[in-house]
Design a protein around this motif. Structure first.
Motif, PDB file in Angstrom:
ATOM      1  N   SER A 186       0.810  -1.214   0.000  1.00 20.22           N
ATOM      2  CA  SER A 186       0.000   0.000   0.000  1.00 20.22           C
ATOM      3  C   SER A 186       0.845   1.267   0.000  1.00 20.22           C
ATOM      4  O   SER A 186       0.349   2.365  -0.261  1.00 20.22           O
ATOM      5  CB  SER A 186      -0.941   0.008   1.217  1.00 20.22           C
ATOM      6  OG  SER A 186      -0.193   0.038   2.427  1.00 20.22           O
ATOM      7  N   GLY A 187       2.152   1.132   0.293  1.00 19.20           N
ATOM      8  CA  GLY A 187       3.018   2.298   0.295  1.00 19.20           C
ATOM      9  C   GLY A 187       2.813   3.199   1.489  1.00 19.20           C
ATOM     10  O   GLY A 187       2.919   4.425   1.386  1.00 19.20           O
ATOM     11  N   THR A 188       2.533   2.598   2.656  1.00 20.16           N
ATOM     12  CA  THR A 188       2.312   3.388   3.869  1.00 20.16           C
ATOM     13  C   THR A 188       3.371   3.143   4.938  1.00 20.16           C
ATOM     14  O   THR A 188       3.350   3.795   5.975  1.00 20.16           O
ATOM     15  CB  THR A 188       0.925   3.084   4.466  1.00 20.16           C
ATOM     16  OG1 THR A 188       0.823   1.669   4.733  1.00 20.16           O
ATOM     17  CG2 THR A 188      -0.180   3.490   3.497  1.00 20.16           C
ATOM     18  N   SER A 189       4.289   2.189   4.695  1.00 21.15           N
ATOM     19  CA  SER A 189       5.354   1.890   5.663  1.00 21.15           C
ATOM     20  C   SER A 189       6.699   2.218   5.018  1.00 21.15           C
ATOM     21  O   SER A 189       7.344   1.357   4.421  1.00 21.15           O
ATOM     22  CB  SER A 189       5.316   0.408   6.073  1.00 21.15           C
ATOM     23  OG  SER A 189       4.084   0.084   6.689  1.00 21.15           O
ATOM     24  N   PRO A 190       7.124   3.474   5.115  1.00 17.34           N
ATOM     25  CA  PRO A 190       8.341   3.898   4.410  1.00 17.34           C
ATOM     26  C   PRO A 190       9.606   3.279   4.979  1.00 17.34           C
ATOM     27  O   PRO A 190       9.712   3.022   6.180  1.00 17.34           O
ATOM     28  CB  PRO A 190       8.341   5.414   4.595  1.00 17.34           C
ATOM     29  CG  PRO A 190       7.560   5.647   5.851  1.00 17.34           C
ATOM     30  CD  PRO A 190       6.507   4.587   5.864  1.00 17.34           C
ATOM     31  N   VAL A 191      10.565   3.036   4.090  1.00 15.48           N
ATOM     32  CA  VAL A 191      11.918   2.656   4.490  1.00 15.48           C
ATOM     33  C   VAL A 191      12.656   3.961   4.740  1.00 15.48           C
ATOM     34  O   VAL A 191      13.084   4.647   3.813  1.00 15.48           O
ATOM     35  CB  VAL A 191      12.610   1.829   3.393  1.00 15.48           C
ATOM     36  CG1 VAL A 191      14.041   1.460   3.807  1.00 15.48           C
ATOM     37  CG2 VAL A 191      11.805   0.573   3.090  1.00 15.48           C
ATOM     38  N   THR A 192      12.783   4.332   6.010  1.00 12.93           N
ATOM     39  CA  THR A 192      13.215   5.690   6.355  1.00 12.93           C
ATOM     40  C   THR A 192      14.655   5.986   5.951  1.00 12.93           C
ATOM     41  O   THR A 192      15.006   7.139   5.696  1.00 12.93           O
ATOM     42  CB  THR A 192      13.045   5.934   7.860  1.00 12.93           C
ATOM     43  OG1 THR A 192      13.763   4.917   8.582  1.00 12.93           O
ATOM     44  CG2 THR A 192      11.571   5.865   8.245  1.00 12.93           C
ATOM     45  N   ASP A 193      15.510   4.958   5.881  1.00 11.68           N
ATOM     46  CA  ASP A 193      16.909   5.209   5.522  1.00 11.68           C
ATOM     47  C   ASP A 193      17.193   4.887   4.059  1.00 11.68           C
ATOM     48  O   ASP A 193      18.358   4.731   3.669  1.00 11.68           O
ATOM     49  CB  ASP A 193      17.845   4.410   6.429  1.00 11.68           C
ATOM     50  CG  ASP A 193      17.590   2.899   6.372  1.00 11.68           C
ATOM     51  OD1 ASP A 193      16.502   2.505   5.870  1.00 11.68           O
ATOM     52  OD2 ASP A 193      18.456   2.133   6.815  1.00 11.68           O
ATOM     53  N   PHE A 194      16.153   4.803   3.241  1.00 14.89           N
ATOM     54  CA  PHE A 194      16.355   4.532   1.819  1.00 14.89           C
ATOM     55  C   PHE A 194      17.015   5.728   1.135  1.00 14.89           C
ATOM     56  O   PHE A 194      16.666   6.881   1.399  1.00 14.89           O
ATOM     57  CB  PHE A 194      15.015   4.230   1.134  1.00 14.89           C
ATOM     58  CG  PHE A 194      15.151   3.954  -0.342  1.00 14.89           C
ATOM     59  CD1 PHE A 194      15.567   2.716  -0.791  1.00 14.89           C
ATOM     60  CD2 PHE A 194      14.878   4.947  -1.271  1.00 14.89           C
ATOM     61  CE1 PHE A 194      15.695   2.459  -2.156  1.00 14.89           C
ATOM     62  CE2 PHE A 194      15.003   4.701  -2.631  1.00 14.89           C
ATOM     63  CZ  PHE A 194      15.411   3.457  -3.075  1.00 14.89           C
ATOM     64  N   LYS A 195      17.971   5.452   0.263  1.00 12.37           N
ATOM     65  CA  LYS A 195      18.665   6.499  -0.469  1.00 12.37           C
ATOM     66  C   LYS A 195      18.269   6.439  -1.951  1.00 12.37           C
ATOM     67  O   LYS A 195      18.362   5.368  -2.564  1.00 12.37           O
ATOM     68  CB  LYS A 195      20.181   6.335  -0.333  1.00 12.37           C
ATOM     69  CG  LYS A 195      20.692   6.504   1.084  1.00 12.37           C
ATOM     70  CD  LYS A 195      22.200   6.343   1.131  1.00 12.37           C
ATOM     71  CE  LYS A 195      22.717   6.492   2.556  1.00 12.37           C
ATOM     72  NZ  LYS A 195      24.196   6.308   2.625  1.00 12.37           N
ATOM     73  N   PRO A 196      17.810   7.554  -2.526  1.00 12.87           N
ATOM     74  CA  PRO A 196      17.474   7.572  -3.950  1.00 12.87           C
ATOM     75  C   PRO A 196      18.652   7.077  -4.786  1.00 12.87           C
ATOM     76  O   PRO A 196      19.819   7.328  -4.462  1.00 12.87           O
ATOM     77  CB  PRO A 196      17.166   9.047  -4.221  1.00 12.87           C
ATOM     78  CG  PRO A 196      16.712   9.574  -2.893  1.00 12.87           C
ATOM     79  CD  PRO A 196      17.554   8.857  -1.872  1.00 12.87           C
ATOM     80  N   MET A 197      18.317   6.378  -5.879  1.00 16.01           N
ATOM     81  CA  MET A 197      19.355   5.739  -6.684  1.00 16.01           C
ATOM     82  C   MET A 197      19.051   5.887  -8.171  1.00 16.01           C
ATOM     83  O   MET A 197      17.894   5.977  -8.579  1.00 16.01           O
ATOM     84  CB  MET A 197      19.457   4.243  -6.353  1.00 16.01           C
ATOM     85  CG  MET A 197      19.698   3.914  -4.907  1.00 16.01           C
ATOM     86  SD  MET A 197      19.737   2.122  -4.628  1.00 16.01           S
ATOM     87  CE  MET A 197      21.252   1.689  -5.493  1.00 16.01           C
TER      88      MET A 197
END
Length: 250
Positions: A186-197
């Protein structure tokens, strides 16, 4: 004024200048789709009372300015009057024939604003710069666009490593820009330390970020051809995850 106060004042001036940048671009990315050899982006001067020079050039994917670039920005410098917008042409030269025919090639357009010279010699002038992607797409890999999604990205897969992290496998001829990740469909639990790539064609890269333990439906958000956001939802089985949904993210 102390040294620390001076540094803080300069930082404040810099970020204030960023917010008050005069020149803006009319697009967040440019795609030259062969057999076309030209794309256009508008450069706008938002200042009500000052003229600015716009200095433009192209760099390769490593941020290096090429002496004989197959793609150029024309004109390389132009004057923009207050509240005026002009076209900037991104031109593919005949030497694009030397680029790979089985995949996209990534470049960067840089546009630097040169402010008018002020009368006050003690005022610090900062030349701000815009940088956006330019993608040259050979004719043989012309995609079929469906709405605002990029359907070819449904061929992406994820591999789950023993560490619990994921590796993205891009077996397509397209550059993939990822900006967000979630541990649920659903896209409601973000991966907070994700880095754009930025994932180049025909390559595999580990995703930077920790997903929830035991995640079975990881979701990635990408940037489409139009600068909008698409969402890929995966289903994981036996350590391999395939796309089950490719949709527009609001």
């Amino acid at each position: 004024m102390t040294k620390s106060t001076t540094v803080i004042a300069l930082l404040f001036a810099f970020f204030h200048a960023q917010a008050m940048a005069a020149l803006t671009l009319g697009s967040s990315r440019i795609i030259i789709q062969a057999p076309k050899t030209r794309a256009v982006v508008m450069v706008h001067n938002r200042s009500n009372d000052s003229s600015y020079l716009a200095q433009s050039w192209i760099e390769d994917a490593q941020g290096q300015k090429l002496e004989r670039s197959p793609v150029v920005a024309l004109p390389p410098i132009q004057r923009l009057e207050p509240m005026q917008g002009n076209q900037l042409n991104i031109q593919a030269l005949p030497r694009v024939a030397d680029l790979p025919l089985d995949r996209e090639t990534l470049f960067y357009l840089n546009v630097r604003e040169v402010p008018p010279r002020g009368e006050d010699k003690e005022v610090i002038q900062i030349a701000l710069q815009r940088r956006i992607k330019v993608i040259y797409r050979p004719q043989r890999i012309r995609p079929l666009t469906v709405g605002l999604t990029s359907p070819w990205l449904s061929a992406l897969t994820l591999s789950k490593e023993e560490s619990g992290r994921f590796q993205l496998n891009n077996a397509t001829p397209y550059h993939v820009t990822l900006i967000e990740a979630f541990s649920d469909e659903s896209g409601t639990s973000p991966v907070t330390d994700f880095k754009p790539m930025e994932i180049p064609p025909y390559s595999a890269h580990r995703l930077e970020g920790k997903f929830s333990p035991g995640v079975q439906r990881p979701t990635l958000v990408y940037i489409n051809d139009f600068g909008g956001r698409g969402q890929l939802s995966f289903d994981c089985r036996d350590g391999v995850c395939a796309v089950i949904k490719n949709s527009v993210r609001s």
